[in-house]
Scaffold this motif. Structure first.
Motif, short mmCIF file in Angstrom:
data_model
loop_
_atom_site.label_atom_id
_atom_site.label_comp_id
_atom_site.label_asym_id
_atom_site.label_seq_id
_atom_site.Cartn_x
_atom_site.Cartn_y
_atom_site.Cartn_z
N LEU A 11 0.83 -1.20 0.00
CA LEU A 11 0.00 0.00 0.00
C LEU A 11 0.87 1.25 0.00
CD1 LEU A 11 -2.61 -1.15 2.65
CD2 LEU A 11 -2.88 -1.16 0.17
N LYS A 12 0.36 2.30 -0.61
CA LYS A 12 1.07 3.57 -0.62
C LYS A 12 1.11 4.13 0.80
CE LYS A 12 -0.25 4.87 -5.30
NZ LYS A 12 -0.98 5.83 -6.12
N PRO A 13 2.23 4.76 1.16
CA PRO A 13 2.29 5.41 2.47
C PRO A 13 1.16 6.43 2.60
CG PRO A 13 4.47 5.37 1.45
CD PRO A 13 3.48 4.90 0.41
N GLY A 14 0.57 6.48 3.76
CA GLY A 14 -0.52 7.42 3.98
C GLY A 14 -1.90 6.88 3.66
N THR A 15 -1.99 5.64 3.18
CA THR A 15 -3.30 5.05 2.94
C THR A 15 -4.05 4.98 4.26
OG1 THR A 15 -2.46 3.73 1.09
CG2 THR A 15 -4.52 3.02 2.07
N GLN A 19 -9.91 4.70 3.56
CA GLN A 19 -9.71 4.31 2.16
C GLN A 19 -9.73 2.80 2.01
OE1 GLN A 19 -6.04 6.55 1.80
NE2 GLN A 19 -6.92 7.77 0.14
N LEU A 20 -9.08 2.11 2.93
CA LEU A 20 -9.09 0.65 2.89
C LEU A 20 -10.50 0.11 3.07
CD1 LEU A 20 -5.91 -0.39 4.91
CD2 LEU A 20 -6.35 -0.67 2.47
N GLY A 21 -11.28 0.72 3.95
CA GLY A 21 -12.66 0.29 4.16
C GLY A 21 -13.50 0.46 2.91
N GLU A 22 -13.34 1.59 2.23
CA GLU A 22 -14.09 1.83 0.98
C GLU A 22 -13.70 0.81 -0.08
OE1 GLU A 22 -13.57 5.87 -0.35
OE2 GLU A 22 -14.00 6.66 1.66
#
Length: 81
Positions: A11-15, A19-22
């Motif tokens: 995953l990109k830093p700052g995710t 965002q993961l939930g969506e």
């Protein structure tokens, strides 16, 4: 015989958790929309094994009915979204 399509992500830093939930909601919604997709699971590494993850911090398993369903899954509009 079921097919297990396994994907690992860095995953990109700052995710954010939001965002993961969506993303997970959209991904789980593919079951029932994509022919041949039986089940979908995604998660992060267990804390006890994360040190062996080689930088991957998310994995998913898509269970499909047969080998030909992998192509259907990959090209389906719900997956491309």
């Amino acid at each position: 015989m079921p097919i297990y399509h396994i994907v690992l992500f860095k995953l990109k830093p700052g995710t954010t958790p939001e965002q993961l939930g969506e993303w997970e909601t959209l991904a789980r919604g593919m079951v029932g929309k994509i022919p041949g997709l039986v089940k979908y699971e995604a998660n992060t590494p267990l804390p006890s094994t994360a040190h062996r993850s080689q930088g991957y911090n998310m994995g998913l398993i898509a269970i499909l009915e047969k080998a030909g369903d992998v192509k259907v899954f990959a090209e389906h509009p719900a997956h491309l979204e």
